[in-house]
Design an enzyme around this catalytic site. Structure first.
Site, PDB file in Angstrom:
ATOM      1  N   SER A  65      -9.568   1.856   3.092  1.00 12.43           N
ATOM      2  CA  SER A  65      -8.709   2.579   2.177  1.00 12.43           C
ATOM      3  C   SER A  65      -7.743   1.687   1.411  1.00 12.43           C
ATOM      4  CB  SER A  65      -7.917   3.646   2.935  1.00 12.43           C
ATOM      5  OG  SER A  65      -7.009   3.063   3.851  1.00 12.43           O
ATOM      6  N   LYS A 120       0.847  -1.191   0.000  1.00 13.88           N
ATOM      7  CA  LYS A 120       0.000   0.000   0.000  1.00 13.88           C
ATOM      8  C   LYS A 120       0.885   1.245   0.000  1.00 13.88           C
ATOM      9  CE  LYS A 120      -3.898   1.957   2.648  1.00 13.88           C
ATOM     10  NZ  LYS A 120      -4.792   1.712   3.812  1.00 13.88           N
ATOM     11  N   SER A 127      -9.989  -0.231   7.196  1.00 13.71           N
ATOM     12  CA  SER A 127      -9.379  -0.098   5.872  1.00 13.71           C
ATOM     13  C   SER A 127      -8.761  -1.373   5.312  1.00 13.71           C
ATOM     14  CB  SER A 127      -8.325   1.016   5.888  1.00 13.71           C
ATOM     15  OG  SER A 127      -8.956   2.267   5.982  1.00 13.71           O
TER      16      SER A 127
END
Length: 401
Positions: free
Chosen positions: A108, A36, A132
């Site tokens: 996210s 990420k 997330s």
């Protein structure tokens, strides 16, 4: 396994010409992972999926450790801008669902979930501040794990924070066995198998908070746990957003305070408004939020003294359409963000280890809907083993094979 230039989901933020190789012969040799774009990787850009300037967090200890253990890093994935959201919207067009391109993948850690769902990597590194990892895992049909807050082997060092109080790092993968393999390599300890016989499970399924199909899917998982020998009992727990939101927004505003001094920092309008809202909170308001957090922690501790594990929905609905801001629930219409976060935020606000699993295998199960299993603080290994036992339980005659 490296993706080519075709990336219709816009999952990838950066793909090097070749992956960063892991140390040969390690316990994770042969596995590739995505990162990420909050994790600092030397030589790779870090943009946090925003057009605004962001601080440099330094090198990620966790990425470095995974490389030392033999895994190779395939590239960086997009996220909901600076991790402040649950749909996958960002300054680069946003990420789409892996198979339903008209829908959101969740956030996210949106690109992380998509990279796993499309088998582009074996596992993905994500972060979880309010859901997330768990939300995109559920909406993309994969598995996710949020360790106990501050777990020594899931380091947050070298990761651009959103909220230092609520942030966690963790993995997503297509199966729990891969997540357990990564966890065992990081801790250096095996995860012993567990079974559900005699386990006490608290079922948190608040009236009106989920759609009927999600309600049925969660009850299907509860039925599987009963068949495996657990005792399932309904429990109550409050919405915690009155503590969660002030803490996260104030801490996020502090992280991005330099960008907020600019006339036009480059954030999306929602992100900028949320950061400015956080910056405007008074010290007394934030202190009151932390006091509410402490009270909620006492409530959760009391539940986990009574029950071995909590079972809860991971999402309130199947994946919503891109641009959808509101959901219709039996309790009435609600902003999508609140509908999602009130289910997931308690366990990141309060730091309890949590696994997210799909429900499709169970009676009443639905594709792209998931449940959360919440364990006692520090009992990550037990939670992972129980999650694996549930995830691999054979279907009955009434369950879809």
């Amino acid at each position: 396994m490296r993706s080519d230039a075709s990336d219709p989901q816009r999952a990838w933020a950066f793909r090097p010409a070749s992956p960063l190789p892991g140390v040969p012969g390690g316990p994770l040799s042969g596995l590739r992972f995505s990162v990420k774009d909050l994790f600092g990787v030397p030589g790779w850009p870090l943009r946090a999926s925003t057009r605004a300037p962001v601080p440099d967090p330094g090198q990620s200890v966790l990425v470095r450790r995974l490389l030392e253990l033999g895994a190779s890093a395939a590239g960086k994935t997009h996220l909901h801008e600076i991790a402040l959201g649950i749909t996958g919207a960002n300054g680069f067009g946003g990420t789409a669902h892996p198979t339903r391109l008209e829908c959101v993948p969740g956030g996210s850690s949106s690109g992380a979930a998509v990279s796993v769902a499309l088998a582009q990597v074996n596992f993905a590194l994500g972060t979880d501040t309010g859901g997330s990892i768990r939300v995109p895992a559920a909406w993309c049909g994969v598995r996710g794990f949020k360790p106990t807050k501050g777990h020594a082997d899931w380091s947050e060092a070298g990761v651009l924070p959103l909220s230092r109080t609520c942030d966690h790092t963790g993995p997503l993968a297509a199966d729990l066995r891969t997540i357990i393999r990564v966890h065992e390599a990081l801790t250096g300890q095996p995860v012993p198998p567990q079974d559900w016989a005699g386990r006490r499970v608290g079922l948190w399924l608040p009236d009106g908070w989920v759609t009927p199909d999600v309600h049925a899917a969660v009850l299907g998982v509860a039925g599987t746990l009963t068949r495996l020998g657990a005792t399932v009992t309904p429990v109550d727990f409050p919405e915690v957003l009155d503590a969660y939101s002030p803490i996260v927004l104030s801490e996020a505003a502090a992280v991005h305070q330099d960008a907020l001094t600019l006339d036009d920092p480059g954030f999306l309008p929602f992100t900028l408004a949320a950061l400015r809202q956080g910056a405007a909170l008074s010290a007394d308001e934030v202190e009151a939020a932390f006091a509410r957090r402490a009270a909620y922690r006492r409530q959760l501790d009391a539940l986990l003294d009574t029950f071995d594990v909590l079972l809860a929905p991971a999402v309130p609905t199947p994946p919503p359409l891109t641009g959808q801001d509101e959901v219709d629930l039996p309790g009435g219409p609600l902003p999508l963000r609140r509908a999602v976060l009130r289910l997931t935020a308690p366990f990141s606000l309060l730091g309890a280890p949590t696994a997210a699993l799909p429900t499709a295998h169970h009676a009443g199960g639905q594709p792209f809907v998931g449940v959360q299993l919440v364990g006692r603080h520090g009992q990550d290994d037990t939670l992972l083993a129980l999650a694996h036992a549930l995830d691999t339980a054979p279907a009955t005659g009434t369950e879809p094979a």
